[in-house]
Design a protein around this motif. Structure first.
Motif, PDB file in Angstrom:
ATOM      1  N   ARG A 182     -23.258  -9.456   5.671  1.00  0.00           N
ATOM      2  CA  ARG A 182     -23.382 -10.066   4.343  1.00  0.00           C
ATOM      3  C   ARG A 182     -24.149 -11.376   4.489  1.00  0.00           C
ATOM      4  O   ARG A 182     -24.149 -11.996   5.556  1.00  0.00           O
ATOM      5  CB  ARG A 182     -21.998 -10.360   3.738  1.00  0.00           C
ATOM      6  CG  ARG A 182     -21.138  -9.133   3.535  1.00  0.00           C
ATOM      7  CD  ARG A 182     -19.791  -9.522   2.899  1.00  0.00           C
ATOM      8  NE  ARG A 182     -19.977 -10.055   1.543  1.00  0.00           N
ATOM      9  CZ  ARG A 182     -18.995 -10.592   0.825  1.00  0.00           C
ATOM     10  NH1 ARG A 182     -17.767 -10.681   1.330  1.00  0.00           N
ATOM     11  NH2 ARG A 182     -19.221 -11.047  -0.399  1.00  0.00           N
ATOM     12  N   LEU A 183     -24.796 -11.789   3.413  1.00  0.00           N
ATOM     13  CA  LEU A 183     -25.546 -13.037   3.416  1.00  0.00           C
ATOM     14  C   LEU A 183     -24.714 -14.143   2.780  1.00  0.00           C
ATOM     15  O   LEU A 183     -23.969 -13.913   1.826  1.00  0.00           O
ATOM     16  CB  LEU A 183     -26.855 -12.886   2.645  1.00  0.00           C
ATOM     17  CG  LEU A 183     -27.880 -11.913   3.227  1.00  0.00           C
ATOM     18  CD1 LEU A 183     -29.125 -11.868   2.342  1.00  0.00           C
ATOM     19  CD2 LEU A 183     -28.272 -12.308   4.652  1.00  0.00           C
ATOM     20  N   TYR A 184     -24.859 -15.346   3.328  1.00  0.00           N
ATOM     21  CA  TYR A 184     -24.189 -16.496   2.734  1.00  0.00           C
ATOM     22  C   TYR A 184     -24.770 -16.775   1.352  1.00  0.00           C
ATOM     23  O   TYR A 184     -25.919 -16.427   1.054  1.00  0.00           O
ATOM     24  CB  TYR A 184     -24.349 -17.733   3.607  1.00  0.00           C
ATOM     25  CG  TYR A 184     -23.739 -17.603   4.980  1.00  0.00           C
ATOM     26  CD1 TYR A 184     -22.395 -17.273   5.134  1.00  0.00           C
ATOM     27  CD2 TYR A 184     -24.504 -17.833   6.124  1.00  0.00           C
ATOM     28  CE1 TYR A 184     -21.828 -17.170   6.399  1.00  0.00           C
ATOM     29  CE2 TYR A 184     -23.946 -17.736   7.388  1.00  0.00           C
ATOM     30  CZ  TYR A 184     -22.611 -17.400   7.525  1.00  0.00           C
ATOM     31  OH  TYR A 184     -22.056 -17.287   8.762  1.00  0.00           O
ATOM     32  N   ALA A 185     -23.991 -17.463   0.533  1.00  0.00           N
ATOM     33  CA  ALA A 185     -24.436 -17.753  -0.832  1.00  0.00           C
ATOM     34  C   ALA A 185     -25.700 -18.596  -0.851  1.00  0.00           C
ATOM     35  O   ALA A 185     -26.574 -18.401  -1.702  1.00  0.00           O
ATOM     36  CB  ALA A 185     -23.314 -18.457  -1.603  1.00  0.00           C
TER      37      ALA A 185
ATOM     38  N   ALA B 243     -26.487 -26.606  -0.562  1.00  0.00           N
ATOM     39  CA  ALA B 243     -25.034 -26.412  -0.433  1.00  0.00           C
ATOM     40  C   ALA B 243     -24.778 -25.392   0.674  1.00  0.00           C
ATOM     41  O   ALA B 243     -24.972 -24.192   0.486  1.00  0.00           O
ATOM     42  CB  ALA B 243     -24.436 -25.937  -1.750  1.00  0.00           C
ATOM     43  N   ASP B 244     -24.389 -25.876   1.850  1.00  0.00           N
ATOM     44  CA  ASP B 244     -24.175 -24.998   3.005  1.00  0.00           C
ATOM     45  C   ASP B 244     -22.899 -24.198   2.806  1.00  0.00           C
ATOM     46  O   ASP B 244     -21.813 -24.758   2.630  1.00  0.00           O
ATOM     47  CB  ASP B 244     -24.078 -25.843   4.267  1.00  0.00           C
ATOM     48  CG  ASP B 244     -24.184 -25.007   5.535  1.00  0.00           C
ATOM     49  OD1 ASP B 244     -23.866 -23.810   5.492  1.00  0.00           O
ATOM     50  OD2 ASP B 244     -24.607 -25.563   6.563  1.00  0.00           O
ATOM     51  N   THR B 245     -23.023 -22.872   2.812  1.00  0.00           N
ATOM     52  CA  THR B 245     -21.861 -22.009   2.589  1.00  0.00           C
ATOM     53  C   THR B 245     -21.503 -21.189   3.829  1.00  0.00           C
ATOM     54  O   THR B 245     -20.751 -20.221   3.738  1.00  0.00           O
ATOM     55  CB  THR B 245     -22.131 -21.057   1.407  1.00  0.00           C
ATOM     56  OG1 THR B 245     -23.328 -20.300   1.662  1.00  0.00           O
ATOM     57  CG2 THR B 245     -22.297 -21.841   0.112  1.00  0.00           C
ATOM     58  N   SER B 246     -22.057 -21.566   4.984  1.00  0.00           N
ATOM     59  CA  SER B 246     -21.706 -20.861   6.212  1.00  0.00           C
ATOM     60  C   SER B 246     -20.341 -21.329   6.718  1.00  0.00           C
ATOM     61  O   SER B 246     -19.863 -22.407   6.359  1.00  0.00           O
ATOM     62  CB  SER B 246     -22.762 -21.117   7.289  1.00  0.00           C
ATOM     63  OG  SER B 246     -22.867 -22.503   7.573  1.00  0.00           O
TER      64      SER B 246
END
Length: 776
Positions: A51-54, A248-251
């Motif tokens: 899946r890919l991060y937002a 906005a880092d969502t990892s």
């Protein structure tokens, strides 16, 4: 990781050195929903990406919508997929091409391998092919790349400058006319002179694309900086309003333990207040302790010589502690290594067989080495951006990690460890670049004319000074004017290759070769740097070897070096004057309206008069010798401010006035990198109790490069913030009369004499508050 921190606290040789320990909490990943081509989805799954991060999906959607994009998230957050997915989609759909530009060949090689693996997973018929085009390739290999006609090409700005743009019509038409995506990786690295040069190269690329009817989008990947959109627009030559920002880092990350470490002060004769134990020695001790406890650890330091020396010393200490098995698992990583050696170290770090490494900034950028357990910063890296960029190398998924910042003794290091809230809470620094630089633009305009004819509308790319630059080049015979049915055109008429006659990495037009007694050339220095670092009698360090300069031949621009075992270092002394050529702007200090601040064109003249020999252990002056070297001049930009009679008189009554304004100048220069991405030596200064241009006491701070790279201008625009930060630094240093942690500068040409910390504090207090502090 808590146990490791407690264990370090208990070591008697670390007593009192841990000034702060804080834990930055980890976070869970946030994923986005996006429709992907099944072949891309399958290829990503084969690489372990389910899946890919937002933030990745946000960036991909922005590219799909036609925006230019800046992705400014943390290290190892997967920024590369933000450009890889849409670039591959366009090739698979329209047979479009993509250009990737990276600042270092090692990064390009790493990215090329990763992208090639992903492209290979798309299956036959995808039309996606990946290749690199760098200066390391032979002529035959470069020809082979062009014959293969890859759809995704990776290169450096240097190769784009002199290897692609000059031959666009003849050799690269097939690529440029289908170009839809231009990726600029590590865009924050393009600042100062290098960034200004690259920004002009990108304007030349934009012109070539227009000639072929191409209008590519830019996707820029950046570390966290204070002005990502503005900076990307300056580098690419595009409208800032055309950029979408994804920051906005969502990892997912694990908890990170931050240790701020301040080595102990030395006591005894010869050291003086504020001298501290070497950060290198402290970092080595920490490194050996962490590696011994099973933590895979990297130490970042800023010198290749330090990397090599302390990697060896660390291995020796591990053997002395009975860890011979670990001693063979410590490496040194820096840019001068062969490709094979660098790749071997990267692979061993990735698979865990290498347990520790000393490295320069070469590992700071996006080379994939997996996640380390710990990172040690040997000295404050100079900016918060670099601090967090390097710290981001620590951490595997959601596992805890450790970062130790070991401070040096200078102003920035000591300010950070004494004010750690500023490290974590202050706004990120701005990246500064100046494509309008009057010293750089003429060569690029001439290069553009060699690549394809110029017309008056090219001021869209090169700015308001373009007509004047063209007129000067035409008057000098470098451009030829032609009147055609389509209007006025200019063609390059000069001799040689303008692209090959300039280097993107420097503004210098004269260099000095460093030659050993055996006749080997070990490097080159810009002319001004050679006068400072390679004068007769200078001690020069290179690749772990110490040399003494025995002769400087300025007729042939060669410095002769001989090996030495000298246990001292050298520091030049100089006289400096500044002439104000033109005042551009003026404003007042907010809190003290009687203090005018100006932004100006200045000429700085410097005469090196001699040098000191200083003991390597204590810094004590061992002797002084005069030098007969030519005067140098620098036409640049500066901010300067003058003191009104009432403030001037009050400060003179407080003590050593000349020492006070000198100390304030040093202190303000030292804090520039806390607001802007620059090196301490990118700027200079001068203070004088009376300047002929102002007839008042005056403090100058100037750009250290011809034409200026924008630092002095931003300093002028933010002078009030700079004064406040500088005063905070001085107040946080508990020395009485001034030390390396506040007002002394290792680059001072007057041997830090005179200096008065107290008068400097009074001056800056007046600028920040509008009032002098009460006298003692």
């Amino acid at each position: 990781m808590d146990e490791t921190v407690d264990w370090l606290r208990a070591r008697p040789y670390y007593e009192g050195q841990l000034t702060d320990h804080r834990v930055v909490a980890g976070r869970d990943a946030e994923f986005g929903d996006i429709d992907l081509d099944q072949r891309i989805e399958r290829a990503l799954a084969d690489e372990g990406v389910e899946r890919l991060y937002a933030h990745q999906t946000d960036a991909i959607e922005a590219v799909r919508d036609g925006d230019n994009v800046v992705v400014a998230t943390e290290t190892a957050s997967g920024k590369s997929l933000a450009y890889t997915v849409p670039a591959f989609e366009r090739t698979m759909r329209d047979f479009a091409t993509s250009l990737y530009i990276g600042p270092q060949v090692a990064l390009i090689n790493d990215q090329a391998d990763t992208l090639a693996d992903l492209a290979g997973g798309l299956g036959f018929g995808s039309r996606v092919s990946v290749d690199r085009y760098t200066g390391q390739l032979s002529r035959t290999e470069k020809e082979a790349v062009r014959e293969r006609q890859p759809t995704f090409l990776l290169t450096t700005p240097d190769m784009l400058h002199y290897g692609i743009l000059p031959h666009a019509h003849r050799l690269w038409k097939w690529f440029v006319e289908r170009l839809e995506t231009v990726v600029i990786d590590e865009v924050h690295a393009y600042r100062g002179v290098f960034g200004s040069q690259v920004a002009l190269v990108m304007r030349r690329l934009n012109r070539i694309c227009e000639r072929f009817g191409a209008h590519p989008q830019y996707v820029c990947a950046s570390a966290t900086i204070g002005n990502p959109v503005e900076h990307a627009a300056r580098v690419t030559g595009r409208d800032p309003d055309s950029f979408a920002l994804v920051d906005a880092d969502t990892s997912a990350t694990g908890p990170r333990h931050w240790l701020c470490w301040n080595p102990p002060e030395y006591e005894g004769d010869g050291w003086g207040s504020g001298r501290r134990k070497s950060s290198h020695v402290e970092s080595k001790q920490l490194f050996v302790d962490l590696v011994s406890r099973g933590l895979q650890t990297a130490v970042f330091t800023d010198s290749r010589q330090t990397v090599e020396r302390y990697a060896t010393d660390s291995a020796d200490e591990l053997r002395d502690r009975g860890h011979s098995d670990l001693a063979g698992k410590v490496g040194a990583y820096q840019a001068a290594l062969t490709d094979e050696r660098r790749e071997s170290i990267e692979q061993r770090l990735h698979d865990g067989s290498l347990r520790g490494v000393w490295t320069t900034s070469a590992l700071e950028l996006g080379v994939d080495v997996g996640g380390l357990d710990a990172v040690i910063l040997d000295g404050y890296p100079g900016t918060r951006m670099q601090t967090f960029q390097r710290a981001g190398r620590a951490g595997r998924g959601t596992d805890p990690s450790l970062v130790a910042l070991v401070a040096g003794e200078d102003q920035l290091d000591q300010f950070v460890v004494r004010n750690t809230d500023r490290l974590f809470d202050a706004a990120p620094e701005e990246a500064i670049t100046n494509p309008e630089n009057e010293a750089l633009m003429p060569d690029h305009v001439r290069a553009a004319a060699r690549e394809t004819w110029l017309d008056p509308d090219d001021d869209r790319h090169f700015g308001a000074t373009f007509p004047d630059v063209v007129a000067d080049l035409e008057a000098d015979g470098d451009l030829e004017r032609r009147i055609t049915d389509d209007g006025t055109r200019w063609l390059d008429s000069g001799e040689g290759s303008p692209q090959h006659e300039m280097s993107l990495r420097t503004a210098a037009d004269r260099e000095v070769q460093l030659r050993t007694r055996d006749g080997d050339t070990i490097g080159t220095l810009p002319f001004d740097d050679a006068l400072r670092d390679a004068h007769p009698g200078a001690i020069y360090h290179h690749q772990g070897t110490t040399y003494e300069v025995t002769d400087l031949d300025l007729t042939h621009d060669v410095a002769e070096l001989d090996r030495t075992w000298a246990d001292y270092y050298t520091r030049v002394l100089h006289d400096k004057t500044i002439t104000v050529e033109e005042d551009f702007e003026e404003k007042a200090v907010d809190a003290y309206p009687d203090v005018p601040v100006r932004f100006a064109h200045v000429t700085m003249r410097k005469q090196i008069t001699g040098f000191e020999r200083r003991d390597s252990s204590t810094g004590e002056v061992l002797g002084e010798q005069s030098l007969d070297l030519p005067e140098t001049t620098l036409s640049t930009r500066a901010l300067y401010y003058t003191l009104p009679p009432n403030l001037d008189g009050a400060l003179r009554e407080r003590g050593d006035f000349a020492g006070g304004i000198h100390a304030a100048e040093h202190a303000m220069i030292s804090m520039f990198p806390f607001q802007f991405l620059c090196d301490r030596r990118d700027i200079g200064g001068l203070s004088t109790p009376m300047h002929p241009h102002t007839d008042r006491s005056t403090i100058f701070i100037y750009d250290g490069y011809p034409g200026g790279v924008g630092l002095a201008r931003r300093g002028y625009e933010t002078i009030d913030d700079l004064a406040e930060t500088t005063l905070s630094m001085l107040d946080s240093c508990d020395c009485e009369s001034g030390c390396p942690a506040c007002v002394q500068s290792p680059h001072c040409g007057n041997a830090n004499d005179p200096l008065s910390k107290g008068v400097a504090i009074d001056l800056l207090t007046a600028l920040v508050t509008g009032d002098l502090p009460a006298s003692d």
